[in-house]
Write an enzyme that holds these catalytic residues in place. Structure first.
Site, short mmCIF file in Angstrom:
data_model
loop_
_atom_site.label_atom_id
_atom_site.label_comp_id
_atom_site.label_asym_id
_atom_site.label_seq_id
_atom_site.Cartn_x
_atom_site.Cartn_y
_atom_site.Cartn_z
N SER A 114 5.99 -14.57 16.72
CA SER A 114 5.92 -14.86 18.15
C SER A 114 7.20 -14.39 18.82
O SER A 114 8.25 -14.30 18.19
CB SER A 114 5.77 -16.37 18.38
OG SER A 114 6.96 -17.05 18.00
N ASP A 115 7.09 -14.06 20.09
CA ASP A 115 8.31 -13.92 20.88
C ASP A 115 8.92 -15.31 20.99
O ASP A 115 8.28 -16.32 20.69
CB ASP A 115 8.01 -13.33 22.25
CG ASP A 115 9.22 -12.66 22.88
OD1 ASP A 115 10.36 -12.96 22.48
OD2 ASP A 115 9.04 -11.82 23.77
N TRP A 116 10.15 -15.40 21.43
CA TRP A 116 10.88 -16.66 21.42
C TRP A 116 10.23 -17.65 22.38
O TRP A 116 10.18 -17.44 23.58
CB TRP A 116 12.34 -16.40 21.77
CG TRP A 116 13.18 -16.12 20.55
CD1 TRP A 116 14.36 -16.74 20.22
CD2 TRP A 116 12.94 -15.19 19.49
NE1 TRP A 116 14.84 -16.25 19.01
CE2 TRP A 116 13.99 -15.30 18.55
CE3 TRP A 116 11.91 -14.28 19.22
CZ2 TRP A 116 14.05 -14.54 17.38
CZ3 TRP A 116 11.97 -13.52 18.06
CH2 TRP A 116 13.02 -13.65 17.17
N ALA A 146 7.10 -18.27 22.59
CA ALA A 146 5.79 -17.82 23.06
C ALA A 146 4.66 -18.55 22.36
O ALA A 146 3.52 -18.50 22.81
CB ALA A 146 5.64 -16.32 22.84
#
Length: 885
Positions: A295-297, A299
């Site tokens: 995941s993006d941070w 997200a």
């Protein structure tokens, strides 16, 4: 708190739903108490179809040995060890921007994940390379690869396991989008080549590359889910998704990328971090991705749902609210496996993908440990800055990893400089001329080159945008310093306001520096929340006025632009005094010497635009404007379909100010002796995909709860994330597995599928990359200066095909070496089956729409400078044909 959770979770089989409930309870409570959110309906026709289960990794031959070794390790892991390596240890809980869990008993270390695509974020003794958009403007495959190798060397030298780059999403659909500059240009092929060569370069050094952001994160505002509003939904049809936005991801996966990062937004109503169609169906099945999905941070917005949909690693590991020790996974993932809501099979695949990727890149052999801290520039500091109480120690060893990479950075910055205008050969200049320099962009930030965290300001020379995609400058070679080192008669006015009362001599030459900035949404700069909302596509700091006033005072004006993307030029581009315009893009640390080498004629400019410059913003389709919705889930619907950037301008017969691919030189080139050769005969559909290879198998029974018990006498760090459970919680989870049924999503299945016919290897069906035609062309320097030429190849589909296709589409490009006057070089380009195909949404496959028809392969130096065509039907190439645009 427990009473609130109990009441909110009632009727939800809390032992199963605990993974989500302890987060969603609070988020739902906040949503109803702070700002009731009504989710808007997704427009009709846009569907995120379910795709389950997650395809197992390991079936591609090139990864089989890594998966074999990974399976041996994972089969000996406990439940808590598996869940630990799939999740970050928490925000600010380690030296790096992301720090995974580890399995030290088995020798599997914590992985260090670190930004950025252009250099090591918040570090020291490292290079601030030119941004992706600058690299794209070189149109030079050798420089793209060299930068990737250099990035890999620097990240490895700092002990970083995972490089969070390259960026190929956003694609640049929205000209005002905040992070377009991190990618390589507003075209899927330019993005694909930039991304794939960067991946190959980075991974040649044993560093895991991460292609991002998957997918359709085309603006910054409203991208993130939060307690009062869902992230926006990018609504797109399947063909446009495949032919534009997936194209560079497919190339990156074909290049063997080890990791994919999901975007913050939703696609067709389903968040990217838990969109089973995108992760399971397209990424891991159709595109054959063998690495791990992170995941993006922050997200990740769910626990069980994201695991089932194909997410493999949660970063940085925290749940809805960071820095409080809460997580969607870690201990909650252990609970979810014990209670049966996340199948053991899914966890095994998650862990195996992560371990196999480390083996695939050879990081099990002599890989260095991290030797820096992203949180402080001092030698010592907190080991876990996000913890309530943290021990201290040595966190920075100040290892110099620059290795002479400044030359690569300088070459890219120089060869990206794009000359848009040069009346009467005003350029190159003579060093003995009288120069008057205007604009703060010519000099370093007066407060310090790294005074703004993550470059979150527009002060001084603009070498990069702002946000997590930045790096600290080891130094900044500013334009004014470089010019004054070469010329003796220089006067600099360090202001963006044109001074009054100037005495102007006839021989004076005015150099005017202007810029336009953008960045990531967590920083707002001069009223711009990442995206360029304040000034639109105009230059910042009243740049238009500065140019106009200089043009009114001086007879010769040279405009130098540092910019994140297209800017409007109409207020001054045709003024008689504006003799030349250079776009220097975002040059990184080497802004000065790279520019002066062009200004003073050491090198002829050879950059070309990686996007279109319009006459005005109204020329774009309204659907690519920034969405600005204050409540509910914003809907961003891609009604323009395939028609973005030059595809749109060509389709509507709009002549832009400067076309995609435009770029002038001090010399001129001729294209001659073009030939086309058929290589692989085409059929309407690709050959049948090869069958999947074997994948690791494990026991799939729920493990004993003791595998998740807290170790005795363990000294924990407050708010650090751990994968263990209290004995009573673990025992209760196992007991719940036999008495409750988790409410799985629609379409859920645990039966592995045979796979999409469009699949078969990394990137898709391997026959998609069969070369259909080779094209060669002789490029000759027929001017008076040495220089480099770029050959751009565009395809025009045959008339009458049953699919709507853009007028022309970029399919390949090559750049010559520096050619002396009258010197020639033969360039070789190619088109593949995929280049001549369209995505058929009914057949769910790539189709060559007209086997008997004749495609025209156009060659030229820009998208509007095509006069040499090769016809596939007759296998002939001719000059002088009328260009389709």
């Amino acid at each position: 708190m427990d009473l609130i959770l109990d009441s909110l979770c009632k009727g939800m089989a809390c032992s199963y739903a605990k993974l989500q409930c302890n987060h969603y309870a609070w988020s739902n409570l906040l949503r109803t108490s702070i700002n009731p959110v009504k989710r808007l309906h997704i427009p009709a026709g846009y569907v995120a179809s379910p795709y389950y289960p997650t395809p197992h990794g390991g079936w591609v031959a090139g990864w089989s040995e890594s998966y074999r070794k990974a399976a041996l390790l994972v089969s000996n892991m406990t439940l808590a060890e598996k869940t630990n390596i799939t999740c970050g240890s928490g925000y600010f809980m380690g030296r790096c921007v992301g720090n995974s869990g580890s399995a030290p008993r088995l020798g599997f270390p914590q992985l260090c994940l670190q930004d950025s695509p252009l250099g090591i974020r918040n570090s020291d003794h490292s290079t601030a390379f030119p941004a992706g958009i600058t690299v794209g403007a070189t149109w030079d495959k050798s420089l793209i690869y060299a930068r990737g190798v250099a990035l890999g060397e620097e990240f490895r030298g700092k002990g970083i396991n995972v490089h969070l780059g390259p960026t190929v999403g956003p694609l640049g659909r929205k000209p005002q989008g905040g992070r377009n500059w991190e990618g390589f240009g507003a075209d899927p092929v330019l993005q694909a080549v930039g991304g794939a060569l960067t991946i190959k370069g980075v991974q040649s050094q044993g560093v895991i590359a991460t292609i991002k952001h998957y997918i359709l994160n085309e603006q910054e505002m409203y991208r993130m889910y939060n307690v009062v509003q869902p992230g926006y939904s990018s609504n797109i049809d399947d063909r446009t998704l495949h032919e534009l936005y997936l194209w560079p991801f497919a190339e990156g996966i074909r290049a063997g990328v080890g990791s994919v990062m999901t975007a913050y937004n939703a696609v067709n109503g389903s968040a990217c971090s838990q969109n089973s169609y995108l992760l399971n169906g397209i990424l891991k099945d159709e595109l054959g991705f063998q690495g791990f999905v992170m995941s993006d941070w922050h997200a990740q917005i769910s626990g069980v749902a994201s695991a089932l949909a194909g997410l493999d690693m949660s970063m940085p590991g925290d749940g809805l609210i960071p820095l409080v020790g809460d997580s969607y996974w870690m201990y909650e993932l252990s609970r979810a496996v014990l209670n049966g809501s996340v199948p053991v099979d899914r966890l095994n695949d998650m862990a195996t993908r992560i371990v196999a990727t480390r083996y695939q890149l050879g990081q099990d052999k002599n890989y260095p440990d991290p030797n820096f801290s992203t949180h402080t520039q001092g030698p010592t500091g907190l080991l876990y800055p996000g913890a309530l109480f943290s021990p201290s120690g040595v966190v920075n060893e100040f290892v110099d990893v620059q290795f002479g990479h400044a030359e690569i950075a300088r070459n890219i910055s120089r060869d990206a400089i794009t000359m848009l205008k040069n009346v009467n050969n005003t350029l190159p200049l003579h060093t003995n001329s009288s120069f008057k320099i205007f604009g703060t962009d010519a000099q370093k930030n007066r407060h310090g080159i790294n005074s703004c965290p993550d470059q979150g300001c527009d002060e001084g020379t603009l070498g990069m945008g702002w946000g997590s995609g930045t790096a600290r400058y080891p130094y900044l070679d500013s334009p004014v310093d470089a010019i004054t080192s070469r010329a003796s008669n220089v006067k600099f006015y360090n202001s963006d306001t044109f001074p009054s009362g100037l005495t102007v001599a006839a021989r004076d030459i005015a150099l005017v520096f202007i810029n336009a900035d953008s960045g990531e949404n967590y920083i707002t700069v001069e009223g711009n929340p990442g995206d360029r909302t304040h000034a639109g596509l105009n230059a910042w700091h009243n740049g238009n006025e500065l140019v106009k006033k200089a043009a009114a005072a001086y007879g010769t004006v040279i405009v130098i632009v540092h910019t994140v993307g297209p800017i409007l030029l109409e207020e001054w581009i045709d003024l008689p005094s504006v003799q030349a315009v250079l776009f220097a893009h975002l040059p990184g640390q080497e802004a000065g010497a790279s520019l002066t080498s062009i200004l003073f004629g050491d090198v002829s400019p050879s950059g070309h635009l990686p996007y279109t410059i319009p006459n005005n913003e109204s020329e774009y389709p309204t659907s690519v404007s920034l969405i600005n919705v204050k409540i509910g889930q914003p809907q961003d619907t891609y009604t323009e379909g395939l028609y973005i950037d030059y595809r749109h301008f060509n389709a509507h017969g709009i002549k832009p100010r400067y076309a995609f691919g435009h770029g002038l030189s001090y010399t001129t080139f001729s294209f001659s002796n073009a030939t086309i050769t058929a290589v692989t005969p085409l059929t309407s559909m690709p050959l049948a995909r090869p069958p999947k290879g074997a994948t690791p198998t494990y026991r799939t029974t729920i493990p004993p709860p003791s595998e998740a018990y807290w170790p005795a006498n363990f000294s924990r760090i407050w708010h650090y994330l751990y994968s263990w459970l209290k004995e009573s919680d673990a025992d209760a989870a196992v007991a719940a597995a036999s008495t409750n049924t988790y409410p799985y999503p629609a379409g859920y299945s645990q039966t592995q599928k045979l796979g999409s016919p469009a699949s078969g290897d990394q990137g898709g069906n391997p026959t998609l990359w069969d070369i259909a035609y080779n094209i060669s062309v002789t490029v000759t320097n027929v001017g008076h200066y040495a220089g480099k030429a770029v050959a751009q190849l565009y395809v025009q589909f045959p008339p009458g095909v049953n699919y709507d296709t853009p007028v022309i589409q970029l399919r390949d490009f090559e750049k010559t070496k520096e050619l002396a006057v009258e010197e020639s070089q033969v360039l070789r380009l190619s088109v593949t089956r995929r280049d001549l195909s369209v995505w058929d949404t009914g057949m769910q496959n790539w189709i060559v729409p007209d086997i008997g028809g004749s495609y025209i392969l156009w060659l030229g130096e820009s998208s509007d400078g095509l006069n040499l065509g090769c016809a596939t039907g007759w296998l002939v190439c001719k000059g002088g044909w009328k260009s389709p645009v």
